[in-house]
Write a protein that holds these residues in place. Structure first.
Motif, PDB file in Angstrom:
ATOM      1  N   ASP A 135       0.831  -1.167  -0.067  1.00 27.35           N
ATOM      2  CA  ASP A 135       0.054   0.010   0.022  1.00 27.35           C
ATOM      3  C   ASP A 135       0.815   1.299  -0.155  1.00 27.35           C
ATOM      4  O   ASP A 135       0.657   2.302  -0.780  1.00 27.35           O
ATOM      5  CB  ASP A 135      -0.874  -0.115   1.237  1.00 27.35           C
ATOM      6  N   LEU A 136       2.048   1.371   0.687  1.00 21.36           N
ATOM      7  CA  LEU A 136       2.798   2.449   0.749  1.00 21.36           C
ATOM      8  C   LEU A 136       3.622   2.621  -0.374  1.00 21.36           C
ATOM      9  O   LEU A 136       4.254   3.664  -0.560  1.00 21.36           O
ATOM     10  CB  LEU A 136       3.873   2.163   2.139  1.00 21.36           C
ATOM     11  N   SER A 137       3.963   1.234  -1.221  1.00 20.27           N
ATOM     12  CA  SER A 137       4.715   1.419  -2.308  1.00 20.27           C
ATOM     13  C   SER A 137       4.098   1.826  -3.767  1.00 20.27           C
ATOM     14  O   SER A 137       4.514   1.734  -4.736  1.00 20.27           O
ATOM     15  CB  SER A 137       5.507   0.008  -2.550  1.00 20.27           C
ATOM     16  N   GLN A 138       2.684   2.391  -3.410  1.00 20.37           N
ATOM     17  CA  GLN A 138       2.076   2.794  -4.632  1.00 20.37           C
ATOM     18  C   GLN A 138       2.511   3.791  -5.716  1.00 20.37           C
ATOM     19  O   GLN A 138       3.331   4.778  -4.783  1.00 20.37           O
ATOM     20  CB  GLN A 138       0.408   3.224  -4.423  1.00 20.37           C
ATOM     21  N   PHE A 139       2.646   3.756  -6.804  1.00 21.23           N
ATOM     22  CA  PHE A 139       3.039   4.927  -7.524  1.00 21.23           C
ATOM     23  C   PHE A 139       2.286   6.305  -7.242  1.00 21.23           C
ATOM     24  O   PHE A 139       1.139   6.077  -7.278  1.00 21.23           O
ATOM     25  CB  PHE A 139       2.975   4.526  -9.076  1.00 21.23           C
ATOM     26  N   ASP A 140       3.048   7.055  -7.069  1.00 24.72           N
ATOM     27  CA  ASP A 140       2.567   8.560  -6.925  1.00 24.72           C
ATOM     28  C   ASP A 140       2.719   9.421  -7.971  1.00 24.72           C
ATOM     29  O   ASP A 140       4.017   9.753  -8.164  1.00 24.72           O
ATOM     30  CB  ASP A 140       3.156   9.089  -5.276  1.00 24.72           C
ATOM     31  N   PRO A 141       1.880   9.805  -8.894  1.00 26.17           N
ATOM     32  CA  PRO A 141       2.264  10.546  -9.984  1.00 26.17           C
ATOM     33  C   PRO A 141       2.767  11.911  -9.731  1.00 26.17           C
ATOM     34  O   PRO A 141       3.433  12.550 -10.614  1.00 26.17           O
ATOM     35  CB  PRO A 141       0.956  10.812 -10.730  1.00 26.17           C
ATOM     36  N   GLU A 142       2.661  12.353  -8.546  1.00 24.36           N
ATOM     37  CA  GLU A 142       3.288  13.597  -8.063  1.00 24.36           C
ATOM     38  C   GLU A 142       4.582  13.387  -7.378  1.00 24.36           C
ATOM     39  O   GLU A 142       5.143  14.395  -6.965  1.00 24.36           O
ATOM     40  CB  GLU A 142       2.343  14.503  -7.194  1.00 24.36           C
ATOM     41  N   GLY A 143       4.929  12.068  -7.196  1.00 28.04           N
ATOM     42  CA  GLY A 143       6.219  12.077  -6.610  1.00 28.04           C
ATOM     43  C   GLY A 143       7.236  12.739  -6.945  1.00 28.04           C
ATOM     44  O   GLY A 143       7.986  13.558  -6.188  1.00 28.04           O
ATOM     45  N   SER A 144       7.591  12.821  -8.228  1.00 29.07           N
ATOM     46  CA  SER A 144       8.978  13.716  -8.739  1.00 29.07           C
ATOM     47  C   SER A 144       8.667  15.132  -8.383  1.00 29.07           C
ATOM     48  O   SER A 144       9.766  15.788  -7.930  1.00 29.07           O
ATOM     49  CB  SER A 144       8.940  13.296 -10.232  1.00 29.07           C
ATOM     50  N   ASN A 145       7.424  15.563  -8.561  1.00 27.06           N
ATOM     51  CA  ASN A 145       7.170  17.152  -8.279  1.00 27.06           C
ATOM     52  C   ASN A 145       7.681  17.409  -6.747  1.00 27.06           C
ATOM     53  O   ASN A 145       8.126  18.122  -6.289  1.00 27.06           O
ATOM     54  CB  ASN A 145       6.056  17.391  -8.664  1.00 27.06           C
ATOM     55  N   LEU A 146       7.097  16.451  -5.987  1.00 33.91           N
ATOM     56  CA  LEU A 146       7.309  16.525  -4.355  1.00 33.91           C
ATOM     57  C   LEU A 146       8.584  16.503  -3.882  1.00 33.91           C
ATOM     58  O   LEU A 146       9.039  17.428  -3.148  1.00 33.91           O
ATOM     59  CB  LEU A 146       6.231  15.480  -3.691  1.00 33.91           C
ATOM     60  N   LEU A 147       9.229  15.418  -4.672  1.00 29.94           N
ATOM     61  CA  LEU A 147      10.785  15.225  -4.316  1.00 29.94           C
ATOM     62  C   LEU A 147      11.431  16.772  -4.938  1.00 29.94           C
ATOM     63  O   LEU A 147      12.188  17.045  -3.974  1.00 29.94           O
ATOM     64  CB  LEU A 147      11.142  14.034  -4.963  1.00 29.94           C
ATOM     65  N   ASP A 148      11.242  17.085  -6.103  1.00 27.96           N
ATOM     66  CA  ASP A 148      12.198  18.204  -6.382  1.00 27.96           C
ATOM     67  C   ASP A 148      11.612  19.472  -5.557  1.00 27.96           C
ATOM     68  O   ASP A 148      12.772  20.088  -5.169  1.00 27.96           O
ATOM     69  CB  ASP A 148      11.497  18.700  -7.897  1.00 27.96           C
ATOM     70  N   LYS A 149      10.460  19.682  -5.144  1.00 34.51           N
ATOM     71  CA  LYS A 149      10.062  20.858  -4.103  1.00 34.51           C
ATOM     72  C   LYS A 149      10.748  20.623  -2.892  1.00 34.51           C
ATOM     73  O   LYS A 149      11.421  21.544  -2.444  1.00 34.51           O
ATOM     74  CB  LYS A 149       8.554  20.750  -4.126  1.00 34.51           C
ATOM     75  N   ALA A 150      10.697  19.450  -2.264  1.00 34.47           N
ATOM     76  CA  ALA A 150      11.512  19.246  -1.294  1.00 34.47           C
ATOM     77  C   ALA A 150      13.070  19.336  -1.067  1.00 34.47           C
ATOM     78  O   ALA A 150      13.597  19.957  -0.127  1.00 34.47           O
ATOM     79  CB  ALA A 150      11.470  17.705  -0.514  1.00 34.47           C
ATOM     80  N   ILE A 151      13.809  18.969  -2.391  1.00 35.29           N
ATOM     81  CA  ILE A 151      15.188  19.222  -2.452  1.00 35.29           C
ATOM     82  C   ILE A 151      15.327  20.769  -2.630  1.00 35.29           C
ATOM     83  O   ILE A 151      16.281  21.435  -2.135  1.00 35.29           O
ATOM     84  CB  ILE A 151      15.516  18.628  -3.665  1.00 35.29           C
TER      85      ILE A 151
END
Length: 101
Positions: free
Chosen positions: A66-82
């Motif tokens: 359940d926690l390993s589901q693909f998040d289509p916003e994942g890349s954007n969220l990671l870039d924002k956090a960085i």
């Protein structure tokens, strides 16, 4: 993997795996526990130590999947956090740049 390897197993097998490891004299670093993640699935784990000190983590498959589901916003969220992590300031205090690290 550096330091830890993890395996996903049915949650129903985690307590038995811990019991067997203890019976065989193996080291348990983290006894069977369910970790709550607010707004997400809970995940159950038990973490052993191999003879060389590396961690072997057994994770309950149900929560892990359940926690390993693909998040289509994942890349954007990671870039924002960085972008917001203020590491550039930390590197500047050390007289370095992030790109040179």
């Amino acid at each position: 993997a550096y330091g830890r390897v993890a395996f996903s197993v049915p949650i129903s097998e985690l307590a038995d795996a811990e019991k067997l490891a203890l019976e065989k004299g193996h080291t348990i670093l983290t006894p069977f526990v369910t970790l709550e993640t607010e707004g997400k699935a809970d995940v159950s784990v038990v973490i052993f130590s191999d003879p060389d000190g590396y961690e072997i983590c057994f994770v309950g498959d149900e929560g892990f999947r359940d926690l390993s589901q693909f998040d289509p916003e994942g890349s954007n969220l990671l870039d924002k956090a960085i972008d917001e992590d203020k590491s550039n300031e930390w590197f500047a205090k050390k007289g370095k740049s992030k790109s040179s690290a």
